[in-house]
Design a protein around this motif. Sequence first.
Motif, PDB file in Angstrom:
ATOM      1  N   LEU A 144       0.413 -21.806   5.053  1.00  0.00           N
ATOM      2  CA  LEU A 144      -0.162 -20.328   5.141  1.00  0.00           C
ATOM      3  C   LEU A 144       0.707 -19.495   6.141  1.00  0.00           C
ATOM      4  O   LEU A 144       0.641 -19.974   7.223  1.00  0.00           O
ATOM      5  N   SER A 145       0.847 -18.333   5.644  1.00  0.00           N
ATOM      6  CA  SER A 145       1.581 -17.502   6.619  1.00  0.00           C
ATOM      7  C   SER A 145       0.981 -15.953   6.576  1.00  0.00           C
ATOM      8  O   SER A 145       1.017 -15.379   5.488  1.00  0.00           O
ATOM      9  N   THR A 146       0.781 -15.385   7.531  1.00  0.00           N
ATOM     10  CA  THR A 146      -0.071 -14.235   7.611  1.00  0.00           C
ATOM     11  C   THR A 146       0.684 -12.976   8.902  1.00  0.00           C
ATOM     12  O   THR A 146       0.499 -13.644   9.786  1.00  0.00           O
ATOM     13  N   VAL A 147       1.148 -12.304   8.065  1.00  0.00           N
ATOM     14  CA  VAL A 147       2.112 -11.098   9.040  1.00  0.00           C
ATOM     15  C   VAL A 147       1.709  -9.954   8.729  1.00  0.00           C
ATOM     16  O   VAL A 147       2.119  -9.516   7.401  1.00  0.00           O
ATOM     17  N   ALA A 148       1.648  -9.293   9.767  1.00  0.00           N
ATOM     18  CA  ALA A 148       1.365  -7.667   9.333  1.00  0.00           C
ATOM     19  C   ALA A 148       2.569  -6.988  10.584  1.00  0.00           C
ATOM     20  O   ALA A 148       2.958  -7.452  11.267  1.00  0.00           O
ATOM     21  N   TYR A 149       2.961  -5.651   9.846  1.00  0.00           N
ATOM     22  CA  TYR A 149       3.848  -4.812  10.668  1.00  0.00           C
ATOM     23  C   TYR A 149       3.478  -3.485  10.217  1.00  0.00           C
ATOM     24  O   TYR A 149       2.966  -3.004   9.469  1.00  0.00           O
ATOM     25  N   VAL A 150       3.879  -2.758  11.307  1.00  0.00           N
ATOM     26  CA  VAL A 150       3.940  -1.221  11.254  1.00  0.00           C
ATOM     27  C   VAL A 150       4.921  -0.661  10.301  1.00  0.00           C
ATOM     28  O   VAL A 150       6.065  -1.165  10.187  1.00  0.00           O
ATOM     29  N   SER A 151       4.504   0.027   9.078  1.00  0.00           N
ATOM     30  CA  SER A 151       5.437   0.339   8.062  1.00  0.00           C
ATOM     31  C   SER A 151       5.503   1.867   8.074  1.00  0.00           C
ATOM     32  O   SER A 151       6.210   2.312   7.156  1.00  0.00           O
ATOM     33  N   THR A 159       6.971  -0.895  18.877  1.00  0.00           N
ATOM     34  CA  THR A 159       6.461  -0.388  17.641  1.00  0.00           C
ATOM     35  C   THR A 159       5.790  -1.257  16.927  1.00  0.00           C
ATOM     36  O   THR A 159       5.135  -1.051  15.920  1.00  0.00           O
ATOM     37  N   ARG A 160       6.195  -2.541  16.720  1.00  0.00           N
ATOM     38  CA  ARG A 160       6.029  -3.569  15.888  1.00  0.00           C
ATOM     39  C   ARG A 160       6.377  -3.176  14.426  1.00  0.00           C
ATOM     40  O   ARG A 160       5.755  -3.578  13.496  1.00  0.00           O
ATOM     41  N   CYS A 161       7.352  -2.451  14.356  1.00  0.00           N
ATOM     42  CA  CYS A 161       8.084  -2.238  13.231  1.00  0.00           C
ATOM     43  C   CYS A 161       9.449  -2.962  13.192  1.00  0.00           C
ATOM     44  O   CYS A 161      10.312  -3.047  13.959  1.00  0.00           O
ATOM     45  N   PRO A 162       9.482  -3.973  12.112  1.00  0.00           N
ATOM     46  CA  PRO A 162      10.790  -4.607  11.911  1.00  0.00           C
ATOM     47  C   PRO A 162      12.180  -4.028  11.438  1.00  0.00           C
ATOM     48  O   PRO A 162      13.156  -4.526  11.276  1.00  0.00           O
ATOM     49  N   ASP A 163      11.976  -2.590  10.917  1.00  0.00           N
ATOM     50  CA  ASP A 163      13.063  -1.848  10.543  1.00  0.00           C
ATOM     51  C   ASP A 163      13.682  -1.330  11.805  1.00  0.00           C
ATOM     52  O   ASP A 163      13.241  -0.153  12.199  1.00  0.00           O
ATOM     53  N   ALA A 164      14.973  -1.694  11.956  1.00  0.00           N
ATOM     54  CA  ALA A 164      15.844  -1.294  13.041  1.00  0.00           C
ATOM     55  C   ALA A 164      16.285   0.316  12.859  1.00  0.00           C
ATOM     56  O   ALA A 164      16.567   0.934  13.933  1.00  0.00           O
ATOM     57  N   SER A 165      16.252   0.585  11.881  1.00  0.00           N
ATOM     58  CA  SER A 165      16.744   2.176  11.443  1.00  0.00           C
ATOM     59  C   SER A 165      15.701   3.361  11.739  1.00  0.00           C
ATOM     60  O   SER A 165      16.269   4.308  11.920  1.00  0.00           O
ATOM     61  N   VAL A 166      14.409   2.683  12.035  1.00  0.00           N
ATOM     62  CA  VAL A 166      13.496   3.698  12.214  1.00  0.00           C
ATOM     63  C   VAL A 166      12.821   3.621  13.452  1.00  0.00           C
ATOM     64  O   VAL A 166      11.961   4.589  14.060  1.00  0.00           O
ATOM     65  N   ARG A 167      12.659   2.364  13.992  1.00  0.00           N
ATOM     66  CA  ARG A 167      11.671   1.926  14.874  1.00  0.00           C
ATOM     67  C   ARG A 167      11.965   2.693  16.291  1.00  0.00           C
ATOM     68  O   ARG A 167      11.234   3.078  16.961  1.00  0.00           O
TER      69      ARG A 167
END
Length: 339
Positions: free
Chosen positions: A150-157, A181-189
């Motif tokens: 089991l894997s539970t991962v949250a991120y700022v979208s 920011t805990r956002c994985p998208d390098a283009s907007v974080r």
Amino acid sequence: MNTFGSLFRLTTFGESHGPALGAVVDGCPAGVPLLREQLQAALDRRRPGQSTITTARSEPDTVEILSGVFEDKTLGTPIAAMVRNTNQRSGDYDKLKAEDRPGHADAVWRERFKHRDHRGGGRTSGRETLSRVIGGTIAEAYLARDLPSLSTVAYVSQVGNLVAQVPSPGLTRALVDAHPTRCPDASVRDEMSRRILVAKEAGDSLGGSIDVRVEGLPVGLGEPVFGKLKALIAQALGSIGAVTGVLWGPPDLLERIGQPGLAFHSVKDAYGGVQGGLANGEPLQVRAYFKPPATLAEHAKGGRHDPCIMPRAVPVLEAMVSLVIADLVLQMNARPHTP
């Protein structure tokens, strides 16, 4: 209503400016490996003062395990854990004895209970969520033993009107935590960080959304009718003070919902991992929307409030989802299995 769950139960206690806050977890099976360091690591992800884009309230949030654990394993008895408050500035709230803050729960709590703790909002403060993180971490310890895949991962979208791209499968908490920011998208974080700082300096705030992805759920997890997996998760996330909406399904669900049925049902992830209220084997996907924090203007410029709550709320959402899953796993295991 300070207790959450049926078989795996979390009770939270304490106020924002009281001596301490904490959690009591009842129903966790015996023999689950659990270290104090696991709880501390989880609380460190939620604690204030992590970066320039969060509140300047400096709290170490050092956790103490009071009961229910012996030789680094759970005993099957109630697990109590506590975090002492050390950086309150209760005098900052003296004027709130007579004044109600716009956008907060001050007025409705006074009307409902006729007596309230005005210091930092008392039980309505976001600081209460540290108790949820304690409970969720214990739930995750149990799930790691019995459901290791089991894997539970949250991120700022989303922050303001900046929307992140959907990350690829295999997202980890380490990748999420790599940016403040805990956002994985390098283009907007980086732009998210800049806008949060601008809002902080102006005494303003930003809302947005957090996505949660759960992989490895057993097929059929959930209870039909009133105990649906999606209903319980909605209750869990909706109980978080700043959450203002919950959406199940893939991130582009609002775009897909206008499609005819033949197109909508041709995509296997259209249901967000839930069908008939039960897990269907696909990754569970859910999004929680957050309103901008209500502490604004000169009061916010003091630096003791988050201009954007989502980066610190990521572990809180993971905790609440883990609590739901742990409770449902216990319920499923308690039912007799027919051949």
